[in-house]
Design an enzyme around this catalytic site. Structure first.
Site: not given
Length: 448
Positions: A209-211
């Site tokens: 999700l951070c990407t």
């Protein structure tokens, strides 16, 4: 001795059906009568009218099957036209099932194809029981699991837990993935069902999700950002439906904005569908090869003209050509094709209490369950008119609703939570009422 047949349009088919052979099935009886019975009585349902489904309909119609039906919920899109050969530019926006049925009937005389433009879950179980064989041309694991559960729900076992042959609903499943494909024969109770070999399908690719939120690097990241993050921000509490064109269009539009912001090319509507639904682009030649294998297996099952595939064929055309047949083994503890999940109850348990128990049962974890008994709707969650008609049963004892029979089979359809993924599913339940007519308490893991 084989009968002497009059001249026939199906010359090549007659070579299989009108004369004996060394590799035929044990019930094979060659002759004109077999060919005529195949055309008149055999009923085949094709599930899916996409790239593989179009090929299946055409091949089955050319192989002597005259009574076909096809079910598909999708409409034709421009991107379908390069491989779904039954469709034309003027068909864009029309239901795939209806157009595919019409085109095959126009080209092949004598065949009757009934289309169904709807979700597979919209049909009741009895609809699927009307067919001799179900042929699958699907691109979704969830849809395969559902049809597999429906077909296996018809399977009955005798007192010794041996499957009864007359209750088996054969399926022929095909699938393609680029230059790769498979064809398999599923005979519930004899061969492994789809659930027995679910491990054959690799896990879906997941992005951190951070990407997605901070450093998207390709078009797929932008699409998944719109799908997994932006949708919840804008539509708080509203579930995303991948089969809703408006929902998919919204994700596509948001993905385009995200891609433009980071200077990433390549976001298209078809790619958005592929990423969200985990669909891999199909190739026409692979569809044709796998369809031919599936059609031949369907003909074998219906006529006995040869022994069927045992039981999983793989095809790889990436570099040269490689095919292999693997015989997988049935899982004796399978919850879908086995005798059913055992549930032990008191005679006072109401239908409502029983439905609540399915949510907590460790082998089921089923919510919003609809219950049927020998084709009779005991309670239906939807549509609203059926829910209202069956609501009064909720407070009645299940024992009374099952005609006070000490032990029998129920079918439950609902949402199943498996590996943190929710999907529609159908389960066969062996209900035993304690202390009735000599029925003793039975040990049940995670009991009711």
């Amino acid at each position: 001795m084989a009968d002497t047949a009059p001249p026939s349009k199906s010359r090549d088919l007659d070579k299989l059906l009108l004369r004996p052979g060394n590799l035929v099935g044990p019930t094979f009886d060659p002759g004109v009568q077999l060919r005529d019975d195949l055309q008149e009585y055999a009923r085949v349902l094709v599930v899916g009218a996409g790239g593989l489904g179009c090929e299946l309909l055409k091949d089955l119609a050319l192989s002597g099957f005259k009574n076909l039906e096809v079910i598909d919920m999708d409409r034709i899109e421009v991107t379908n036209l390069n491989r779904q050969f039954l469709f034309r530019l003027e068909d864009v926006g029309k239901p795939k099932a209806e157009v595919a049925a019409k085109r095959v009937m126009e080209r092949i005389s004598g065949v009757n194809i009934v289309p169904h433009f709807c979700r597979i879950e919209d049909k009741d179980i009895g609809f699927y029981n009307d067919f001799n064989i179900i042929a699958l041309g699907l691109d979704s694991i969830e849809a395969r699991s559902y049809i597999n559960a429906v077909a296996c729900s018809f399977l009955e076992y005798d007192a010794d837990d041996n499957p009864r042959e007359e209750t088996m609903k054969p399926m022929v499943d095909g699938g393609t993935e680029g230059f790769k494909g498979h064809a398999r024969v599923i005979v519930p109770g004899v061969t492994p069902c789809f659930e027995c070999t679910i491990w054959l399908f690799p896990p879906q690719v997941k992005f951190p999700l951070c990407t997605l939120a901070e450093t998207p690097r390709n078009a797929a990241h932008c699409i998944e950002y719109a799908h997994l993050i932006k949708w919840d921000e804008v539509h708080s509490g509203k579930a995303f439906d991948p089969d809703n064109p408006d929902h998919m269009k919204w994700v596509y539009d948001e993905a385009v904005k995200r891609a433009e912001l980071f200077g990433i090319p390549g976001v298209t509507y078809s790619l958005t569908q592929g990423v969200v639904k985990n669909i891999i682009p199909a190739i026409a030649s692979t569809n044709a090869i796998i369809s031919a294998a599936c059609t031949l297996e369907t003909l074998k099952i219906a006529s006995g003209c040869s022994k069927t595939l045992s039981n999983y064929l793989t095809y790889n055309g990436v570099e040269g050509l490689h095919t292999k047949v693997t015989e997988f083994v049935k899982d004796k503890d399978c919850l879908v094709c086995g005798p059913g999940v055992l549930i032990e109850l008191d005679t006072a348990v109401t239908l409502k209490k029983f439905i609540d128990m399915l949510e907590e049962h460790p082998k089921l974890l089923m919510t919003k369950a609809s219950i049927t008994y020998h084709g009779k709707n005991l309670y239906m969650q939807a549509p609203p008119v059926l829910e209202e008609m069956t609501r009064s049963n909720l407070e009645l004892p299940l024992y009374d609703l099952m005609d006070k029979i000490p032990k029998d089979i129920l079918h439950a359809t609902g949402t199943i939570d498996k590996d943190n993924r929710k999907s529609s599913g159908l389960r066969k339940l062996r209900v035993v009422f304690k202390g009735v007519d000599g029925v003793v308490d039975m040990d049940m893991a995670g009991g009711a």
